[in-house]
Design an enzyme around this catalytic site. Structure first.
Site, short mmCIF file in Angstrom:
data_model
loop_
_atom_site.label_atom_id
_atom_site.label_comp_id
_atom_site.label_asym_id
_atom_site.label_seq_id
_atom_site.Cartn_x
_atom_site.Cartn_y
_atom_site.Cartn_z
N SER A 47 -13.73 -3.20 2.19
CA SER A 47 -14.68 -2.48 1.33
C SER A 47 -16.12 -2.69 1.80
O SER A 47 -17.02 -3.00 1.01
CB SER A 47 -14.55 -2.92 -0.13
N PRO A 48 -16.39 -2.51 3.12
CA PRO A 48 -17.73 -2.80 3.65
C PRO A 48 -18.80 -1.81 3.20
O PRO A 48 -19.98 -2.07 3.40
CB PRO A 48 -17.52 -2.73 5.17
N TYR A 99 0.85 -1.19 0.00
CA TYR A 99 0.00 0.00 0.00
C TYR A 99 0.88 1.24 0.00
O TYR A 99 1.33 1.71 1.04
CB TYR A 99 -0.91 0.02 1.22
N HIS A 131 -1.92 -12.15 0.97
CA HIS A 131 -2.76 -11.14 0.32
C HIS A 131 -3.62 -11.75 -0.78
O HIS A 131 -4.80 -11.41 -0.92
CB HIS A 131 -1.87 -10.04 -0.23
N GLY A 134 -17.11 3.08 -0.49
CA GLY A 134 -17.65 4.37 -0.08
C GLY A 134 -19.02 4.69 -0.63
O GLY A 134 -19.69 5.61 -0.14
N GLY A 156 -23.40 7.11 1.41
CA GLY A 156 -24.31 8.20 1.09
C GLY A 156 -23.62 9.53 0.84
O GLY A 156 -24.27 10.56 0.74
#
Length: 333
Positions: free
Chosen positions: A210-211, A56, A132, A215, A219
């Protein structure tokens, strides 16, 4: 913040912090001192679970994120759990915004990776060390054997698998018990629910990355939202096109209506929905803004009944949705 147990005995905050976005995939990197300060403020809020990886970073500083996490948490090291990952590098010859992944889990590569990660993280051990992505050239049993050795040496205390399936998990677990699986999971990406019975059987935790569908389910975005070309993966994700917003209108309204009924935010509903699914699910949303970190942490205090979760699932089952980003391409070289 409330806590949860992953695997046999790894206690972590009910909401973790995915740190990737400070350095990678979401536009230009956050300025170093600002990123360090945000991670420290997250720890002050009650986050104890911090997720990073050796890849990352930026083309100029490929491992920047581990260094940030190490610097931010050095003074709090005995109060936090650090998870990092090994086993891939990016195909930098590709012109794609999200460069394809090249797996490499050869034992000597893993051993070099763990030493470098320990140094960058300013620590003598890693609580949770994930492969990973699977490497088709290295049997997972061989990887598990290396993990057993690293645990015996005290360099890691537990290990996990990212983006894996039930068969691979069983094979790995038989050699060296797995503490957690980290897979993509959200109201738009539910395909890994088929893995839940295996996780329950083996007493393996599930860490959801990525829950909020990168994004979208927070909202905070609409058809006018724009993302930095070349460095922000969302600029090429299918769920962020104008057409996708139209397709996802019913989904976003469902989340918004549920949020209003619970005096919560859409982001909190996206997180508490999965928290209420199983006691061993821990989402790791990422944000660079302190107010969003505070908002996400508040999801642990929202409650949904079993009946309410089932009602949401039924609605999701019958709902039109756009495609959602499912991960970078994996290539062999």
């Amino acid at each position: 913040m409330k806590t949860r147990i992953l695997g046999k005995d790894l206690e972590v905050s009910a909401i973790g912090l995915g740190c990737m976005g400070f350095s990678h995939a979401y536009g230009a990197s956050t300025e170093r001192s600002e990123a360090v300060r945000a991670i420290q403020q997250a720890a002050d809020m009650g986050y104890t679970f911090f997720d990073t990886a050796e890849v990352y970073g930026t083309p100029q500083d490929p491992s920047q994120n581990e260094e940030l996490v190490g610097a931010a948490l050095k003074s709090r090291r005995d109060q936090v759990v650090i998870a990092t990952k090994f086993g891939i590098h990016f195909d930098m010859t590709s012109s794609q915004v999200n460069h394809p992944l090249i797996p490499d889990s050869r034992p000597r590569v893993i051993r070099r990776s763990v030493e470098q990660s320990l140094r960058r993280l300013n620590t003598d051990h890693i609580e949770l060390y994930y492969q990973h992505r699977g490497d088709p050239n290295v049997p997972v049993e061989e990887v598990a054997g290396v993990m057993a050795g690293l645990i015996q040496e005290g360099k890691i205390t537990r290990w996990g698998l990212s983006e894996t399936d039930g068969d691979t998990l069983r094979r790995a677990h038989a050699v060296c018990p797995v503490t957690a699986v980290q897979n993509r999971y959200s109201m738009m990406a539910r395909w890994h629910e088929a893995l839940f019975p295996v996780l329950e059987e083996l007493n393996v935790g599930f860490v959801a990355f990525s829950p909020m569908a990168n994004g979208l389910l927070s909202g905070k975005y609409d058809q006018t939202s724009r993302f930095e070309p070349g460095t922000d993966y969302r600029s090429v994700m299918p769920q962020f096109t104008p057409e996708a917003f139209e397709k996802n209108r019913a989904l976003l309204e469902l989340i918004q209506d549920t949020a209003q009924s619970k005096n919560a935010t859409p982001a909190q509903i996206s997180l508490v929905w999965m928290l209420c699914k199983k006691p061993w699910i821990v989402p790791i949303p990422g944000s660079r803004k302190v107010e969003r970190l505070r908002e996400n942490a508040g999801a642990a205090e929202v409650e949904l009944s079993g009946a309410e979760v089932e009602e949401l699932d039924r609605a999701l089952d019958g709902m039109e949705m756009s495609q959602v980003f499912g991960g970078s391409q994996i290539v062999r070289k």
